[in-house]
Scaffold this active site. Structure first.
Site, short mmCIF file in Angstrom:
data_model
loop_
_atom_site.label_atom_id
_atom_site.label_comp_id
_atom_site.label_asym_id
_atom_site.label_seq_id
_atom_site.Cartn_x
_atom_site.Cartn_y
_atom_site.Cartn_z
N ASP A 16 41.52 47.29 39.22
CA ASP A 16 40.65 46.13 38.94
C ASP A 16 40.08 45.65 40.27
OD1 ASP A 16 39.46 44.01 37.42
OD2 ASP A 16 40.95 42.65 38.24
N CYS A 79 39.10 46.77 34.24
CA CYS A 79 38.06 45.85 34.67
C CYS A 79 36.84 46.14 33.80
CB CYS A 79 37.75 46.13 36.14
SG CYS A 79 36.37 45.19 36.80
N ASN A 80 36.37 45.12 33.10
CA ASN A 80 35.22 45.33 32.21
C ASN A 80 33.95 45.61 32.99
OD1 ASN A 80 35.98 44.38 29.21
ND2 ASN A 80 37.20 43.31 30.72
N GLU A 164 40.78 33.78 40.59
CA GLU A 164 41.09 34.36 41.90
C GLU A 164 41.55 33.29 42.90
OE1 GLU A 164 40.58 37.83 43.23
OE2 GLU A 164 40.66 38.36 41.11
N CYS A 198 36.76 40.23 29.88
CA CYS A 198 37.02 40.28 31.33
C CYS A 198 38.52 40.13 31.47
CB CYS A 198 36.31 39.13 32.05
SG CYS A 198 36.78 39.00 33.79
N HIS A 200 40.34 39.07 33.70
CA HIS A 200 40.83 37.83 34.31
C HIS A 200 41.01 36.71 33.28
CE1 HIS A 200 39.54 39.68 38.09
NE2 HIS A 200 40.01 38.67 38.77
N1 DGL Z 1 38.52 41.75 35.82
C1 DGL Z 1 37.13 42.05 36.01
C2 DGL Z 1 36.47 42.28 34.64
O1 DGL Z 1 37.21 42.57 33.68
C3 DGL Z 1 36.61 40.98 36.90
C4 DGL Z 1 35.29 41.09 37.34
C5 DGL Z 1 34.94 40.55 38.68
O2 DGL Z 1 35.50 40.99 39.68
O3 DGL Z 1 34.01 39.74 38.70
O4 DGL Z 1 35.27 42.25 34.47
#
Ligand code: DGL
Length: 280
Positions: A16, A79-80, A164, A198, A200
């Site tokens: 990720d 990570c999407n 974050e 996402c 997160h």
């Molecule tokens: N966890 C990432 C996702 O699923 C985060 C994206 C990012 O870094 O903005 O999209």
């Protein structure tokens, strides 16, 4: 770096941009505890959400290459944003040329496969980063697998920085959580299932549930990704046989290992020690 003995292992790589993939790792580990895992967070370059297609592809490729160098034969893009912007090119262009025996899987398809059974109204919402929403990856996959469903999507560019920066459970998060819920429900008032697109966002789930009408179901993808990985390993014994099984997890980050350990410990509810690596 990983030492010689560790290198004999063939762990499953979980990648990720930062901490979000830990929500997926946690579900994978509880469903499939026997395998070895390497988690890589590209915290030095997170968030990916607002970055261009080219940059997300480049960063993701570098991360995948590093995980392959650690002897991973299978990598999950937890990570999407990376799944939306880099997965297809990695699968169709890079792997056939450089690593035909290795596999890279994403998180969007397994999530979309599950959503058909979770809505009664047939109206589904998606929250994601700007990159994921602009890519329309969810709209495209849902149209392929469940053409009867209506989809409304909302980009939430502040949600990843809230996570974050460890602000996800603080009062400051309320404004941004409520704002995007209201925006999405204005787009479609019949939504009864919302995909957290996402990795997160599960960290924000108690805030999301606080502002969401009770009849709307929130779909966190970790569980579905874990079930889909289990099924994949079952269907691909040639990959499964090569994955080592000592139940270990090693954590790597491109930024401060101390910061990573501190926040990751909160995410996973256990003490995490990470090592710093350089992948560019
Ligand atoms: N966890 C990432 C996702 O699923 C985060 C994206 C990012 O870094 O903005 O999209």
């Amino acid at each position: 770096m990983i030492n010689g003995t560790e290198k004999q292992k063939s762990p499953i790589g979980i990648f990720d941009s930062g901490y979000g993939g830990l929500t997926v790792l946690s579900e994978i580990k509880s469903l499939l505890p026997n395998y070895d895992y390497i988690y890589l967070g590209d915290n030095a370059r997170a968030p990916y959400g607002n970055r261009s297609f080219e940059l997300v592809y480049e960063f993701t490729r570098e991360a995948v290459r590093w995980l392959f160098e650690q002897n991973c034969r299978l990598v999950i893009l937890a990570c999407n944003t990376a799944s939306a912007k880099a997965l297809r090119s990695i699968q169709q262009i890079d792997l056939p040329q450089t690593n035909p025996a290795k596999r890279v899987l994403g998180v969007i398809r397994p999530t979309v496969e599950s959503v058909g059974a979770l809505t009664k109204t047939g109206h589904v919402g998606v929250f994601g980063t700007s990159g994921t929403i602009k890519s329309q990856s969810y709209d495209i996959e849902i149209a392929k697998l469940h053409p009867q469903l209506q989809v409304a999507a909302e980009a939430c560019p502040m949600w990843v920085p809230l996570v974050e920066n460890n602000e996800f459970d603080k009062p400051g998060a309320d404004y941004f959580v409520k704002k995007h819920i209201d925006n999405l429900l204005k787009k479609d008032g019949q939504i009864d299932a919302i995909i957290l697109g996402c990795t997160h966002y599960p960290l924000l789930i108690s805030k999301i549930e606080q502002f969401l009408p009770k009849n709307i179901r929130v779909v966190s993808q970790g569980k579905y990704v874990a079930e889909s990985l289990k099924d994949y390993l079952h269907r691909h014994p040639e990959i499964e046989k090569k994955c080592s099984k000592n139940g270990t997890v090693n954590f790597f980050t491109t930024d401060s290992p101390e910061n990573f350990g501190e926040l990751a410990s909160l995410f996973l509810n256990e003490k995490i020690e990470a090592q710093k690596i350089k992948i560019d």
